[in-house]
Scaffold this motif. Structure first.
Motif, PDB file in Angstrom:
ATOM      1  N   LEU A   1     149.669  60.341   6.074  1.00 56.02           N
ATOM      2  CA  LEU A   1     148.355  59.849   5.682  1.00 56.02           C
ATOM      3  C   LEU A   1     148.476  58.684   4.708  1.00 56.02           C
ATOM      4  N   ALA A   2     149.382  58.806   3.737  1.00 56.36           N
ATOM      5  CA  ALA A   2     149.558  57.744   2.748  1.00 56.36           C
ATOM      6  C   ALA A   2     149.998  56.445   3.407  1.00 56.36           C
ATOM      7  N   TRP A   3     150.823  56.536   4.447  1.00 55.45           N
ATOM      8  CA  TRP A   3     151.282  55.337   5.152  1.00 55.45           C
ATOM      9  C   TRP A   3     150.191  54.767   6.067  1.00 55.45           C
ATOM     10  N   LEU A   4     149.545  55.629   6.840  1.00 56.50           N
ATOM     11  CA  LEU A   4     148.532  55.169   7.789  1.00 56.50           C
ATOM     12  C   LEU A   4     147.355  54.490   7.097  1.00 56.50           C
ATOM     13  N   PHE A   5     146.948  55.060   5.953  1.00 59.58           N
ATOM     14  CA  PHE A   5     145.728  54.589   5.303  1.00 59.58           C
ATOM     15  C   PHE A   5     145.990  53.929   3.948  1.00 59.58           C
ATOM     16  N   GLY A   6     147.267  53.602   3.688  1.00 60.05           N
ATOM     17  CA  GLY A   6     147.626  52.979   2.422  1.00 60.05           C
ATOM     18  C   GLY A   6     146.849  51.712   2.108  1.00 60.05           C
ATOM     19  N   PRO A   7     146.701  50.789   3.072  1.00 62.48           N
ATOM     20  CA  PRO A   7     145.981  49.544   2.767  1.00 62.48           C
ATOM     21  C   PRO A   7     144.527  49.765   2.346  1.00 62.48           C
ATOM     22  N   TYR A   8     143.995  50.927   2.684  1.00 63.59           N
ATOM     23  CA  TYR A   8     142.590  51.213   2.361  1.00 63.59           C
ATOM     24  C   TYR A   8     142.457  52.110   1.131  1.00 63.59           C
ATOM     25  N   GLY A   9     143.581  52.408   0.502  1.00 63.51           N
ATOM     26  CA  GLY A   9     143.556  53.115  -0.771  1.00 63.51           C
ATOM     27  C   GLY A   9     143.195  54.579  -0.705  1.00 63.51           C
ATOM     28  N   LEU A  10     143.470  55.227   0.432  1.00 64.35           N
ATOM     29  CA  LEU A  10     143.167  56.655   0.518  1.00 64.35           C
ATOM     30  C   LEU A  10     144.053  57.432  -0.454  1.00 64.35           C
ATOM     31  N   VAL A  11     143.443  58.231  -1.306  1.00 65.46           N
ATOM     32  CA  VAL A  11     144.166  59.077  -2.258  1.00 65.46           C
ATOM     33  C   VAL A  11     144.358  60.446  -1.614  1.00 65.46           C
ATOM     34  N   VAL A  12     145.587  60.948  -1.594  1.00 66.60           N
ATOM     35  CA  VAL A  12     145.850  62.264  -1.022  1.00 66.60           C
ATOM     36  C   VAL A  12     146.149  63.259  -2.135  1.00 66.60           C
ATOM     37  N   MET A  13     145.746  64.497  -1.917  1.00 72.79           N
ATOM     38  CA  MET A  13     146.068  65.564  -2.870  1.00 72.79           C
ATOM     39  C   MET A  13     146.252  66.861  -2.098  1.00 72.79           C
TER      40      MET A  13
END
Length: 553
Positions: free
Chosen positions: A223-235
């Motif tokens: 998820l961090a790689w796929l949506f990194g450019p859009y700043g998705l924060v994962v927890m």
């Protein structure tokens, strides 16, 4: 990439009533509505003025930064975490960790989170960040540890990681060896057809699993790689550092356990009064919390079974009697060992609102239905349910499937509701062998009728002879049925390529009799077309439409 929007009922009457505003009684339970522009500003103002207790912002930001850095966070995600620490609001949605992200709907949920956070940031002119809540606390390995792809035959193939031996604990506490990851990727590589995207795809999956101890780790990295450019924060909800921040809320849930239970029952009664059955079990003695048992690694290892707690007066325990704690003892666990506790579907919404300043939460159809049960529970704790945003819904049709649909005059409606009949009708229209179903059915009916007087006459010869007659009739009819099926097989064999092509359409668009997004993994599309389709979803303008989008690649 082009497409159209269709209406596809969710299968959840409560959800449809909310989405399409057809029942004011349901809307009253939710309060806000995502399509009402003024509700976003109203919710933001409410969060600003609310005196409900919340987790420490600075500590939460620090915890999220450590977790996201560990899993390859982008600069955009780290900037969003900094904004959260400084007072930003959040749009939150989540899912349990799945193998290689699990079904496509997981990605659509992330897209919906990102787009609604960006929309709210622009309209409210204040920081709003996207957060993906990984429900790593769930212990349903049978749901999390597998995924589906369509193979070349075509067949629906299930790829899975076996549950690690030992306790029935959470996904985030179930350790997967590097050899098991390697085997899973080798099986995937053997299944995927060669394409220009396959080598990079496999290399990236290997990199994401390298050093990953759990399914949740790999899920977060993807998820961090796929949506990194859009700043998705994962927890990860099962992160011990997060659990420590949640300790005060666990105490609150324990102290108010009986009151909350009454609130859930009250909301369920209101729904049932208006004709909607409850979508989550509300056990009369349920505590709506889980407790992790002791693991094998010492006093601080709580990777044992995840046990659902029940309440009886001042006592909490599991159904099997392995655990028995007083209210004070359970409160002590919450204070000193919060990592032993986790939420169920009815307390998770409350915990999410304690942990984050939730402007809106992105939910699937089933989730929306059971969130309706939490309306009064929020109020009991001085909170209010956030804005509920339905997850966007898609079906992707690649060029090959589109070509087959045109060749055999198949529509999505045909695939969804009449696939087998369509194949049968198509066969009957082909030159050559014609169907003989009616002829064989007529012969079968006539023979059965002719046997009746004979069997009655045999009764005078005794039970043995009469039984022999019954057996003889059955064998004759079985032979007719065999001949009928053999002829159908011969017709099908002569049109095998066409039938396989129609079967591929079915498996790609409506596998297992379900929408594509609920079954197939994103690797199917990634291997065929790269990730352009996902980038296109992320870059399209925000759309509040609740329809199902059919996208032609």
């Amino acid at each position: 990439m082009s497409g159209l929007t269709i209406n596809m009922p969710s299968g959840q009457p409560i959800t449809d009533a909310y989405m399409y505003k057809t029942d004011p009684n349901v809307l009253k339970l939710f309060g806000y509505h995502w399509q009402e522009e003024g509700h976003w500003a109203a919710r933001a103002e409410e969060l600003w003025k609310s005196e409900a207790p919340r987790a420490d912002r600075a500590a939460l930001a620090g915890t999220l930064e450590a977790y996201n850095r560990k899993h390859g966070a982008s600069d955009a995600a780290l900037a969003h975490i900094q904004e959260l620490g400084d007072g930003a609001l959040a749009v939150v949605g989540g899912q349990q960790a799945g193998l290689w992200t699990g079904p496509l709907l997981v990605l659509y949920k992330a897209v919906t989170i990102i787009q609604n956070a960006a929309m709210a940031r622009e309209k409210l002119n204040r920081p709003v960040i996207p957060v993906f809540w990984i429900a790593g606390e769930d212990h349903d390995w049978e749901e999390a540890g597998h995924t589906y792809l369509v193979s070349g035959e075509p067949k629906l193939r299930k790829l899975e990681l076996k549950r690690p031996k030992g306790a029935k604990t959470s996904v985030s506490r179930s350790i997967i060896s590097q050899s098991e990851w390697k085997q899973a990727i080798e099986e995937l590589a053997a299944l995927l057809p060669d394409s220009e995207y396959k080598p990079d795809l496999l290399d990236r999956l290997c990199a994401f699993t390298d050093g990953s101890d759990t399914l949740s780790d790999t899920f977060a990295r993807l998820l961090a790689w796929l949506f990194g450019p859009y700043g998705l924060v994962v927890m990860d909800a099962d992160d011990p550092a997060v659990r420590r921040l949640e300790a005060p809320m666990f105490e609150c849930l324990i102290r108010n356990n009986e009151t909350l239970q009454t609130a859930y029952e009250r909301s369920a009664a209101q729904l049932e009064e208006h004709g909607y059955p409850a979508q989550a079990e509300i056990a009369p003695d349920g505590a709506n919390l889980f407790l992790f048992g002791q693991g094998r690694g010492g006093d601080d290892d709580f990777s044992g079974d995840r046990m659902l707690l029940m309440r009886s007066g001042d006592q909490f325990g599991d159904r099997k009697g392995f655990v028995k704690l007083s209210t004070d003892e359970l409160l002590e666990v919450a204070r000193k060992q919060p990592e032993r506790l986790s939420n169920n579907v009815l307390t998770r919404p409350l915990m999410q609102d304690y942990l984050f300043p939730v402007l809106g939460t992105v939910l699937g159809p089933g989730e929306i239905a059971y969130w309706a049960l939490t309306s009064d529970a929020f109020k009991e704790l001085g909170m209010r349910m956030p804005i509920i945003v339905p997850r966007q819904s898609f079906t992707f049709v690649d060029r090959t499937v589109q070509k087959y649909m045109e060749r055999y005059s198949m529509t999505l409606d045909t695939v969804m509701h009449a696939s087998e009949q369509h194949k049968s009708d198509w066969l009957s229209r082909q030159d050559g062998l014609q169907p003989m179903d009616e002829a064989f059915d007529e012969i079968k009916s006539q023979l059965a009728a002719m046997y009746e007087p004979v069997l009655k006459s045999l009764a005078s010869y005794g039970q043995d002879i009469q039984a022999l007659g019954e057996t003889n009739r059955s064998k004759v009819l079985e032979q007719l049925e065999f001949m009928k099926s053999r002829l159908y097989y011969e017709r099908s064999r002569r049109h095998d390529d066409a039938l396989r092509q129609m079967e591929r359409v079915q498996l790609q668009l409506w596998p297992q009799g379900k929408p594509q997004e609920r079954v197939l993994n994103m690797i199917q599309l990634w291997n065929q077309t790269g990730l352009h389709w996902l980038e296109s979803l992320l870059q399209k303008p925000h759309d509040n439409d609740s329809g199902h989008r059919v996208v032609y690649l």
